[in-house]
Design an enzyme around this catalytic site. Sequence first.
Site, PDB file in Angstrom:
ATOM      1  N   SER A 150       7.769 -49.430  66.338  1.00  0.00           N
ATOM      2  CA  SER A 150       7.610 -49.973  64.998  1.00  0.00           C
ATOM      3  C   SER A 150       8.927 -50.619  64.587  1.00  0.00           C
ATOM      4  CB  SER A 150       7.259 -48.847  64.011  1.00  0.00           C
ATOM      5  OG  SER A 150       7.381 -49.270  62.668  1.00  0.00           O
TER       6      SER A 150
ATOM      7  N   TYR B 148       8.462 -39.792  60.972  1.00  0.00           N
ATOM      8  CA  TYR B 148       7.814 -40.961  61.581  1.00  0.00           C
ATOM      9  C   TYR B 148       8.849 -41.984  62.055  1.00  0.00           C
ATOM     10  CZ  TYR B 148       5.173 -45.274  62.108  1.00  0.00           C
ATOM     11  OH  TYR B 148       4.653 -46.434  62.603  1.00  0.00           O
TER      12      TYR B 148
END
Length: 267
Positions: A147, A160
């Site tokens: 990401s 995360y």
Amino acid sequence: MNIKGQLQCKETALITGAASGIGYQLACIFASENYNLVLVDRNEIKLLEIAIDFKEKFNILVKTIVKDLSIHTSPNEIFTELQQDNIQVDVLVNNAGFGTYGFFNETSLNHELEMLQVNLVCLTHLTKLFLKNMVKQGRGKILNVASAAAFQPGPLMAVYFATKAYVLSFSEAIANELEGTGVTVTVLCPGSTVSAFHERTGMADSKLLKGQKMMDAQTVALMGYDALMRGQTIVIPGLLNQILAKSVRFFPRKMVTKIVRSMQENN
């Protein structure tokens, strides 16, 4: 020709988290490029629908494996099942992952341990299992989905962001180790993408997302696929995402962290 023969005459791509979002779009691309598929997800109904559709539309073989990747035995079970079926994986796509939103001292420990297992441990485990044969064969490709979050700390999504930083670092390192082996590793680092991810994490109302035009999963998947085929190590879809990812190194980390915190907060 029997099923094993058909599987051997085409290359096979294994995709985790294949029932929706970027994973599904990657499956569509690989299918259209005449790959046989091994699709892994815990959504059995969706996997079966996809398998039927792809078999009819693309004339390929699709094997579905229903697994909850937050269970630590899942990678070995997937690997063993494919060995028993004599299926060689030529392309491994570690796409499965999820996030959680909120202050670390208030979020669910169990949920975050499951996230670590899926986003980080399972990805590493599957890579370890399938990479050995790729190196032995002198060919293979691995696509790890990280990401744009990988490039900085992420208050309100601390775990995360940290898992994606691991995926980026891990992928870059083994890509270097594998130079000259015929095996390449690509890490896909998308920014905010149209999917159910943000609703599931509870951050749909954050400043980061409100009023922002997000990239669609199909575009992100295509950019990841193209980079994978070229043997490119890092791909960050979108010019703005590229600028943001590369610019954070020029600012003090404390400032970057405060900015991310501000963007992550709900109005």
